[in-house]
Design a protein around this motif. Structure first.
Motif, mmCIF file in Angstrom:
data_model
loop_
_atom_site.group_PDB
_atom_site.id
_atom_site.type_symbol
_atom_site.label_atom_id
_atom_site.label_comp_id
_atom_site.label_asym_id
_atom_site.label_seq_id
_atom_site.Cartn_x
_atom_site.Cartn_y
_atom_site.Cartn_z
ATOM 1 N N ARG A 166 -16.948 7.326 -20.961
ATOM 2 C CA ARG A 166 -16.950 6.174 -21.962
ATOM 3 C C ARG A 166 -18.475 5.871 -22.277
ATOM 4 O O ARG A 166 -18.661 5.663 -23.577
ATOM 5 C CB ARG A 166 -16.450 4.950 -21.242
ATOM 6 C CG ARG A 166 -16.278 3.916 -22.025
ATOM 7 C CD ARG A 166 -15.867 2.448 -21.493
ATOM 8 N NE ARG A 166 -15.458 1.522 -22.190
ATOM 9 C CZ ARG A 166 -14.874 0.328 -21.848
ATOM 10 N NH1 ARG A 166 -14.838 -0.078 -20.619
ATOM 11 N NH2 ARG A 166 -14.830 -0.663 -22.725
ATOM 12 N N GLU A 167 -19.340 5.908 -21.418
ATOM 13 C CA GLU A 167 -20.713 5.917 -21.747
ATOM 14 C C GLU A 167 -21.383 6.855 -22.544
ATOM 15 O O GLU A 167 -21.993 6.567 -23.249
ATOM 16 C CB GLU A 167 -21.583 5.822 -20.322
ATOM 17 C CG GLU A 167 -21.194 4.520 -19.356
ATOM 18 C CD GLU A 167 -21.826 4.575 -18.294
ATOM 19 O OE1 GLU A 167 -22.616 5.555 -17.810
ATOM 20 O OE2 GLU A 167 -21.704 3.840 -17.323
ATOM 21 N N TYR A 172 -5.522 4.527 -14.334
ATOM 22 C CA TYR A 172 -6.030 5.356 -15.413
ATOM 23 C C TYR A 172 -5.687 5.007 -16.528
ATOM 24 O O TYR A 172 -6.661 5.071 -17.779
ATOM 25 C CB TYR A 172 -5.635 6.869 -15.057
ATOM 26 C CG TYR A 172 -5.941 7.340 -13.700
ATOM 27 C CD1 TYR A 172 -7.053 6.708 -12.929
ATOM 28 C CD2 TYR A 172 -5.209 8.777 -13.255
ATOM 29 C CE1 TYR A 172 -7.352 7.268 -11.647
ATOM 30 C CE2 TYR A 172 -5.673 9.126 -12.090
ATOM 31 C CZ TYR A 172 -6.519 8.511 -11.307
ATOM 32 O OH TYR A 172 -7.189 9.121 -10.115
ATOM 33 N N TYR A 173 -4.565 4.575 -16.977
ATOM 34 C CA TYR A 173 -3.992 4.479 -18.334
ATOM 35 C C TYR A 173 -4.748 2.963 -18.739
ATOM 36 O O TYR A 173 -4.960 2.996 -20.110
ATOM 37 C CB TYR A 173 -2.563 4.003 -18.463
ATOM 38 C CG TYR A 173 -1.992 3.909 -19.585
ATOM 39 C CD1 TYR A 173 -1.759 4.883 -20.723
ATOM 40 C CD2 TYR A 173 -1.502 2.525 -20.085
ATOM 41 C CE1 TYR A 173 -1.472 4.511 -22.039
ATOM 42 C CE2 TYR A 173 -1.057 2.323 -21.222
ATOM 43 C CZ TYR A 173 -1.144 3.410 -22.193
ATOM 44 O OH TYR A 173 -0.516 3.066 -23.708
ATOM 45 N N GLU A 174 -4.987 1.967 -17.928
ATOM 46 C CA GLU A 174 -5.726 1.053 -18.196
ATOM 47 C C GLU A 174 -6.988 1.140 -18.966
ATOM 48 O O GLU A 174 -7.660 0.739 -19.900
ATOM 49 C CB GLU A 174 -5.857 -0.273 -17.335
ATOM 50 C CG GLU A 174 -4.488 -0.866 -17.086
ATOM 51 C CD GLU A 174 -4.215 -1.830 -15.733
ATOM 52 O OE1 GLU A 174 -5.351 -1.907 -15.072
ATOM 53 O OE2 GLU A 174 -3.345 -2.409 -15.569
ATOM 54 N N ILE A 175 -7.561 2.128 -18.401
ATOM 55 C CA ILE A 175 -9.299 2.585 -18.739
ATOM 56 C C ILE A 175 -9.158 3.441 -20.003
ATOM 57 O O ILE A 175 -9.759 3.175 -20.725
ATOM 58 C CB ILE A 175 -9.716 3.486 -17.482
ATOM 59 C CG1 ILE A 175 -9.877 2.685 -16.121
ATOM 60 C CG2 ILE A 175 -10.994 3.984 -17.921
ATOM 61 C CD1 ILE A 175 -10.240 3.751 -15.153
ATOM 62 N N MET A 201 -11.064 2.429 -23.346
ATOM 63 C CA MET A 201 -12.075 3.427 -24.100
ATOM 64 C C MET A 201 -11.814 3.511 -25.353
ATOM 65 O O MET A 201 -12.574 3.932 -26.262
ATOM 66 C CB MET A 201 -11.889 4.899 -23.256
ATOM 67 C CG MET A 201 -12.374 4.731 -21.978
ATOM 68 S SD MET A 201 -12.098 6.646 -21.036
ATOM 69 C CE MET A 201 -13.340 7.649 -21.741
ATOM 70 N N ASP A 202 -10.448 3.156 -25.722
ATOM 71 C CA ASP A 202 -9.900 3.120 -27.251
ATOM 72 C C ASP A 202 -10.258 4.546 -27.897
ATOM 73 O O ASP A 202 -10.607 4.656 -29.036
ATOM 74 C CB ASP A 202 -10.614 1.958 -27.939
ATOM 75 C CG ASP A 202 -10.111 1.672 -29.162
ATOM 76 O OD1 ASP A 202 -8.747 2.242 -29.420
ATOM 77 O OD2 ASP A 202 -10.691 1.187 -30.083
ATOM 78 N N ILE A 203 -9.879 5.737 -27.144
ATOM 79 C CA ILE A 203 -10.122 7.040 -28.016
ATOM 80 C C ILE A 203 -8.813 7.770 -27.756
ATOM 81 O O ILE A 203 -7.941 7.447 -26.587
ATOM 82 C CB ILE A 203 -11.184 7.594 -27.167
ATOM 83 C CG1 ILE A 203 -11.170 8.068 -25.713
ATOM 84 C CG2 ILE A 203 -12.489 7.040 -27.769
ATOM 85 C CD1 ILE A 203 -12.008 8.786 -25.148
ATOM 86 N N PRO A 204 -8.548 8.624 -28.599
ATOM 87 C CA PRO A 204 -7.261 9.521 -28.189
ATOM 88 C C PRO A 204 -7.327 10.274 -26.850
ATOM 89 O O PRO A 204 -8.435 10.650 -26.546
ATOM 90 C CB PRO A 204 -7.499 10.764 -29.364
ATOM 91 C CG PRO A 204 -8.387 10.046 -30.327
ATOM 92 C CD PRO A 204 -9.266 9.255 -29.729
ATOM 93 N N LEU A 210 -5.534 13.480 -34.035
ATOM 94 C CA LEU A 210 -5.698 12.135 -33.546
ATOM 95 C C LEU A 210 -7.119 11.581 -34.049
ATOM 96 O O LEU A 210 -6.974 10.440 -34.631
ATOM 97 C CB LEU A 210 -5.440 12.000 -31.882
ATOM 98 C CG LEU A 210 -3.950 12.356 -31.495
ATOM 99 C CD1 LEU A 210 -3.954 12.477 -29.956
ATOM 100 C CD2 LEU A 210 -2.994 11.373 -32.087
ATOM 101 N N ILE A 211 -8.003 12.376 -33.941
ATOM 102 C CA ILE A 211 -9.569 11.774 -34.028
ATOM 103 C C ILE A 211 -9.435 11.553 -35.522
ATOM 104 O O ILE A 211 -10.331 10.634 -36.127
ATOM 105 C CB ILE A 211 -10.526 12.726 -33.687
ATOM 106 C CG1 ILE A 211 -10.726 12.621 -32.164
ATOM 107 C CG2 ILE A 211 -11.916 12.386 -34.384
ATOM 108 C CD1 ILE A 211 -11.702 13.824 -31.472
#
Length: 333
Positions: free
Chosen positions: A113-114, A131-134, A138-141, A309-310
């Motif tokens: 994420r960083e 994991y799913y919450e993370i 992160m809001d990425i595919p 997705l990107i």
């Protein structure tokens, strides 16, 4: 001094904006201009700054990949497919080895994420709520490989493990075997444990064969040493067995090793079929009949799904076909 984008633009006799568009694979230039810019970039050894590029187009050109283990041949083949396809599209890959450890997985997700990766490929491990919450933060595919989630809406690419295990067991049955045991993963493993056990049971049930609980040796992992122990227990409890389905090639090779030590000949005394078709299957003595998973294709397909997705497109989950690879470890009865 390191070359800059201004140097590339000056030598190519184009604008800085054109160089930027070429680097980011955006339209607005001819093929001739593109080749000229790429030639200058190569000659100068120019390396665009991923962070700087990310400030402009909100992308860093990187994909994160999480493996439960990077030391296995299975992971190596998936990674080969991922890297080949990613590099075709000028993406870099950051590989993380989680060792199936919750703390390490969470730490690596934070690191990725960083690093502002553009997408995440999650391999061969169950997706927990944590994991799913993370992933959502992160809001990425996110694309799953060799695993899937029934609980969370994440696209995946894998084979149908239940059908693959059915095909392996059915091959033994078609060869005339009736006393067939299985060395399996854990029944608590929803990814490759339980589905492969169910595939075995389906084939046995369909053929009207014995389904005693002790015919399935559930092990803690799919590794070589578990195959050795599983074979020893199976043959002690069921000396009448003429065939064994091992739920991974490593388990199968462990079983072959234990058979050798017990003066049991493969396949004359006991036939063995594996699952995966790792390179070790060809190197085995005898060469191992097995169910092939297209690991490189899985990795490549995952990247194609990720790029869709990107770029704002949809990515449908994909079940790739398995293949029965016949070698010398199974004999007709």
């Amino acid at each position: 001094m390191n070359p800059t984008i201004q140097d590339v633009a000056r030598l190519a006799n184009v604008s800085i904006a054109t160089v930027s568009r070429v680097l980011n694979d955006q339209p607005g230039y001819s093929e001739k201009t593109k080749q000229k810019v790429l030639k200058i970039i190569e000659e100068l050894g120019y390396q665009p700054n991923a962070v700087a590029r990310g400030l402009v187009n909100q992308k860093t050109g990187t994909i994160g990949v999480l493996f439960p283990s990077v030391s296995g041949l299975l992971s190596a083949e998936i990674l080969h497919g991922i890297e080949t396809k990613a590099h075709e599209h000028r993406y870099s890959v950051i590989v993380c080895n989680t060792a199936e450890n919750r703390e390490k997985t969470i730490k690596y997700l934070q690191v990725l994420r960083e690093k502002r990766v553009d997408g995440l490929i999650f391999v061969s491990e169950a997706v927990t709520e944590e994991y799913y919450e993370i992933f959502c933060r992160m809001d990425i595919p996110v694309v799953l490989v060799s695993t899937q989630s029934y609980q969370y809406p994440l696209p995946f690419v894998k084979v149908d493990d239940r059908n693959g295990a059915y095909a392996a067991t059915k091959h033994l049955i078609d060869k005339g075997h009736a006393a067939i045991g299985m060395i399996a993963g854990s029944e608590d493993d929803p990814i490759a444990g339980w589905p492969r056990i169910e595939g075995y049971r389906h084939a046995m049930r369909e053929a009207g064969l014995s389904l005693e609980e002790t015919l399935v040796q559930s092990r803690e992992s799919f590794h070589y040493h578990e195959g050795r122990r599983g074979f020893q227990v199976l043959m002690k409890d069921h000396p009448e067995l003429t065939a064994i389905f091992a739920a991974s090639d490593e388990l199968a090779l462990g079983a072959i090793s234990a058979a050798y030590e017990a003066s049991i000949t493969i396949p004359e005394d006991v036939s063995i079929i594996g699952y995966d078709n790792l390179i070790l299957a060809e190197m085995s003595v005898p060469p191992l009949t097995t169910i092939a998973q297209p690991f490189k294709r899985m990795g490549s397909k995952a990247v194609r799904m990720m790029l869709d997705l990107i770029n704002g497109k949809e990515a449908e989950s994909t079940i790739l076909p398995h293949e029965l690879v016949i070698r010398d470890s199974v004999k007709s009865r």
